[in-house]
Write an enzyme that holds these catalytic residues in place. Structure first.
Site, PDB file in Angstrom:
ATOM      1  N   ALA A  67       0.868  -1.174   0.000  1.00 51.64           N
ATOM      2  CA  ALA A  67       0.000   0.000   0.000  1.00 51.64           C
ATOM      3  C   ALA A  67       0.907   1.226   0.000  1.00 51.64           C
ATOM      4  CB  ALA A  67      -0.877  -0.018   1.235  1.00 51.64           C
ATOM      5  N   GLY A 112       0.498  -5.016   0.794  1.00 54.88           N
ATOM      6  CA  GLY A 112      -0.673  -5.053  -0.088  1.00 54.88           C
ATOM      7  C   GLY A 112      -0.369  -5.656  -1.451  1.00 54.88           C
ATOM      8  N   GLU A 115      -0.583  -9.291  -0.939  1.00 53.67           N
ATOM      9  CA  GLU A 115      -2.022  -9.578  -0.775  1.00 53.67           C
ATOM     10  C   GLU A 115      -2.746  -9.553  -2.127  1.00 53.67           C
ATOM     11  OE1 GLU A 115      -2.154  -6.469   2.332  1.00 53.67           O
ATOM     12  OE2 GLU A 115      -3.321  -7.918   3.471  1.00 53.67           O
ATOM     13  N   GLU A 135       4.285  -5.391   7.215  1.00 52.30           N
ATOM     14  CA  GLU A 135       3.504  -4.327   7.869  1.00 52.30           C
ATOM     15  C   GLU A 135       3.921  -4.079   9.316  1.00 52.30           C
ATOM     16  OE1 GLU A 135       2.238  -6.705   5.954  1.00 52.30           O
ATOM     17  OE2 GLU A 135       0.689  -5.918   4.639  1.00 52.30           O
TER      18      GLU A 135
HETATM   19  N1  DAK Z   1       4.665   3.149  -0.713  1.00 50.28           N
HETATM   20  C1  DAK Z   1       5.080   4.310  -1.272  1.00 50.28           C
HETATM   21  N2  DAK Z   1       6.262   4.429  -1.901  1.00 50.28           N
HETATM   22  C2  DAK Z   1       7.054   3.353  -1.973  1.00 50.28           C
HETATM   23  C3  DAK Z   1       6.678   2.094  -1.409  1.00 50.28           C
HETATM   24  C4  DAK Z   1       5.413   2.025  -0.748  1.00 50.28           C
HETATM   25  N3  DAK Z   1       4.956   0.891  -0.227  1.00 50.28           N
HETATM   26  N4  DAK Z   1       7.690   1.232  -1.630  1.00 50.28           N
HETATM   27  C5  DAK Z   1       8.631   1.885  -2.309  1.00 50.28           C
HETATM   28  N5  DAK Z   1       8.251   3.158  -2.522  1.00 50.28           N
HETATM   29  C6  DAK Z   1       9.000   4.221  -3.227  1.00 50.28           C
HETATM   30  C7  DAK Z   1      10.120   4.762  -2.378  1.00 50.28           C
HETATM   31  O1  DAK Z   1       9.653   5.747  -1.488  1.00 50.28           O
HETATM   32  C8  DAK Z   1      11.039   5.325  -3.439  1.00 50.28           C
HETATM   33  O2  DAK Z   1      10.526   6.566  -3.880  1.00 50.28           O
HETATM   34  P1  DAK Z   1      11.437   7.916  -3.851  1.00 50.28           P
HETATM   35  O3  DAK Z   1      11.909   8.020  -2.440  1.00 50.28           O
HETATM   36  O4  DAK Z   1      12.540   7.605  -4.828  1.00 50.28           O
HETATM   37  O5  DAK Z   1      10.504   8.982  -4.291  1.00 50.28           O
HETATM   38  C9  DAK Z   1      10.889   4.337  -4.585  1.00 50.28           C
HETATM   39  O6  DAK Z   1       9.646   3.665  -4.362  1.00 50.28           O
HETATM   40  C10 DAK Z   1      11.983   3.296  -4.611  1.00 50.28           C
HETATM   41  O7  DAK Z   1      12.098   2.760  -3.307  1.00 50.28           O
HETATM   42  P2  DAK Z   1      13.535   2.556  -2.619  1.00 50.28           P
HETATM   43  O8  DAK Z   1      14.450   3.668  -2.938  1.00 50.28           O
HETATM   44  O9  DAK Z   1      13.261   2.253  -1.173  1.00 50.28           O
HETATM   45  O10 DAK Z   1      14.037   1.247  -3.392  1.00 50.28           O
HETATM   46  P3  DAK Z   1      14.966   0.067  -2.892  1.00 50.28           P
HETATM   47  O11 DAK Z   1      15.218  -0.778  -4.090  1.00 50.28           O
HETATM   48  O12 DAK Z   1      16.147   0.596  -2.119  1.00 50.28           O
HETATM   49  O13 DAK Z   1      14.063  -0.771  -1.836  1.00 50.28           O
HETATM   50  C11 DAK Z   1      12.016  -1.819  -1.090  1.00 50.28           C
HETATM   51  C12 DAK Z   1      12.935  -1.427  -2.290  1.00 50.28           C
HETATM   52  C13 DAK Z   1      10.731  -2.415  -1.705  1.00 50.28           C
HETATM   53  C14 DAK Z   1      12.709  -2.889  -0.255  1.00 50.28           C
HETATM   54  C15 DAK Z   1      11.725  -0.569  -0.224  1.00 50.28           C
HETATM   55  O14 DAK Z   1      11.274   0.474  -1.085  1.00 50.28           O
HETATM   56  C16 DAK Z   1      10.685  -0.832   0.809  1.00 50.28           C
HETATM   57  O15 DAK Z   1      10.990  -1.392   1.869  1.00 50.28           O
HETATM   58  N6  DAK Z   1       9.448  -0.380   0.555  1.00 50.28           N
HETATM   59  C17 DAK Z   1       8.359  -0.490   1.466  1.00 50.28           C
HETATM   60  C18 DAK Z   1       7.863  -1.897   1.494  1.00 50.28           C
HETATM   61  C19 DAK Z   1       6.752  -2.069   2.493  1.00 50.28           C
HETATM   62  O16 DAK Z   1       6.937  -1.851   3.698  1.00 50.28           O
HETATM   63  N7  DAK Z   1       5.610  -2.480   1.993  1.00 50.28           N
HETATM   64  C20 DAK Z   1       4.498  -2.759   2.809  1.00 50.28           C
HETATM   65  C21 DAK Z   1       3.723  -1.496   2.967  1.00 50.28           C
HETATM   66  S1  DAK Z   1       2.507  -1.717   4.199  1.00 50.28           S
HETATM   67  C22 DAK Z   1      -4.691  -0.879   4.790  1.00 50.28           C
HETATM   68  C23 DAK Z   1      -4.682  -2.165   4.364  1.00 50.28           C
HETATM   69  C24 DAK Z   1      -3.525  -2.727   3.906  1.00 50.28           C
HETATM   70  C25 DAK Z   1      -2.367  -2.021   3.988  1.00 50.28           C
HETATM   71  C26 DAK Z   1      -2.388  -0.744   4.437  1.00 50.28           C
HETATM   72  C27 DAK Z   1      -3.537  -0.152   4.839  1.00 50.28           C
HETATM   73  N8  DAK Z   1      -5.867  -0.277   5.217  1.00 50.28           N
HETATM   74  C28 DAK Z   1      -6.894  -1.095   5.695  1.00 50.28           C
HETATM   75  C29 DAK Z   1      -6.044   1.123   5.183  1.00 50.28           C
HETATM   76  C30 DAK Z   1      -1.141  -2.625   3.555  1.00 50.28           C
HETATM   77  C31 DAK Z   1      -0.002  -2.145   4.052  1.00 50.28           C
HETATM   78  C32 DAK Z   1       1.216  -2.298   3.340  1.00 50.28           C
HETATM   79  O17 DAK Z   1       1.274  -2.757   2.233  1.00 50.28           O
END
Ligand code: DAK
Length: 260
Positions: A67, A112, A115, A135
């Site tokens: 997400a 997400g 998912e 998460e």
């Molecule tokens: N959201 C927004 N931007 C993201 C992102 C994300 N999930 N993942 C990556 N990006 C963006 C980064 O901010 C960066 O953008 P800039 O800073 O260059 O503008 C760009 O993509 C490249 O990312 P990195 O520079 O970090 O790239 P790396 O290759 O170094 O690392 C990575 C890749 C995938 C390991 C890292 O980006 C990372 O850890 N990303 C976050 C992964 C994560 O934690 N995903 C889970 C998110 S939590 C809900 C229901 C469900 C959910 C939420 C709410 N509700 C009921 C409301 C689900 C939650 C999730 O999915």
């Protein structure tokens, strides 16, 4: 509806839906989810002779990295429930779609994104794909069905480990755990998914829809899956395609299914 965050490419009845936010690693913001809802509620059924849908991500790095964390700041107790419900509703639309939906996982499938892949009927991963539910690193848990579908797909012990540690699985590990159907060389995910959909398209469409519904019924505790299967089997026997399929077998020819 004009789509700003996704691309749709109709490849001879195989609809390739690309989440097109490459700079944000295809993170799912609310606008993207709304566009996906529109595709599965309306847009896809307007495609003539639709065979199935492939969901993939733009670029070489990510399928969907979760997400959109940059939208998280607006989530609170008041809207959190509605947002989760909305996301889960969209993923149920995918899971219950009457044609095959395959995730072509071309990179990170996190939170997400994992998912979303799990809501699809099958998953084809590139060899560099990575799966995880990180998460807990953000003080959250999965909200789009991840605790349920990952447990269904890989069992309690590994699902527990992934949700509690936030660790990522590599493609070959995901294959050995049954999370993905195939691992292919990087860049060949969509081609493999298309090959599977083309094969399914040679079968009887009503039977395919009923098979999807019956398998989903196994995971719906309000439905007796065995009784549901009997009813759907019976419904198949009333179709023209059943007569055609059986006759074609006896006449030693290829069946010409019409979806009737
Ligand atoms: N959201 C927004 N931007 C993201 C992102 C994300 N999930 N993942 C990556 N990006 C963006 C980064 O901010 C960066 O953008 P800039 O800073 O260059 O503008 C760009 O993509 C490249 O990312 P990195 O520079 O970090 O790239 P790396 O290759 O170094 O690392 C990575 C890749 C995938 C390991 C890292 O980006 C990372 O850890 N990303 C976050 C992964 C994560 O934690 N995903 C889970 C998110 S939590 C809900 C229901 C469900 C959910 C939420 C709410 N509700 C009921 C409301 C689900 C939650 C999730 O999915």
């Amino acid at each position: 509806m004009e789509y700003q965050n996704i691309l749709l490419d109709n490849q001879d009845g195989v609809l390739v839906l690309t989440i097109n936010r490459e700079k944000a690693y295809n993170a799912l913001n609310q606008a993207t989810l709304a566009e996906m809802r529109h595709v599965f509620e309306k847009g896809a059924d307007e495609v003539e002779n639709l065979k199935g849908i492939i969901i993939t991500g733009a670029g070489a790095k990510a399928f969907v990295a979760g997400a959109d964390i940059k939208e998280f700041i607006g989530i609170n107790e008041e809207n959190g429930r509605a947002l989760a419900q909305n996301g889960q509703d969209i993923f149920f639309l995918i899971e219950r779609f009457h044609k095959p939906v395959i995730a072509a996982v071309n990179g990170f499938a996190l939170g997400g994104g994992c998912e979303l892949a799990m809501a699809c009927h099958m998953r084809v991963a590139g060899e560099k794909a990575k799966f995880g539910q990180p998460e807990v690193n953000l003080g959250l848990i999965a909200g789009y069905g991840g605790t349920q579908r990952l447990t269904q797909l890989i069992g309690k012990a590994k699902s527990m480990e992934l949700h509690l540690t936030g660790d990522m699985l590599k493609a070959d590990e995901a294959l050995s755990l049954g999370l993905v159907n195939y691992v292919v060389p990087q860049g060949e995910e969509v081609a493999k998914a298309k090959e599977i959909i083309e094969k399914i398209a040679t079968k009887a469409p009503l039977a395919i829809a009923k098979a999807i519904a019956c398998i989903n019924a196994h995971y719906d505790e309000t439905v007796d899956g065995f009784a549901y299967e009997i009813a759907q089997f019976q419904a198949c026997t009333t179709t023209e395609d059943f007569k055609e399929g059986a006759t074609a077998f006896i006449e030693k020819r290829k069946a010409n299914f019409k979806g009737k």
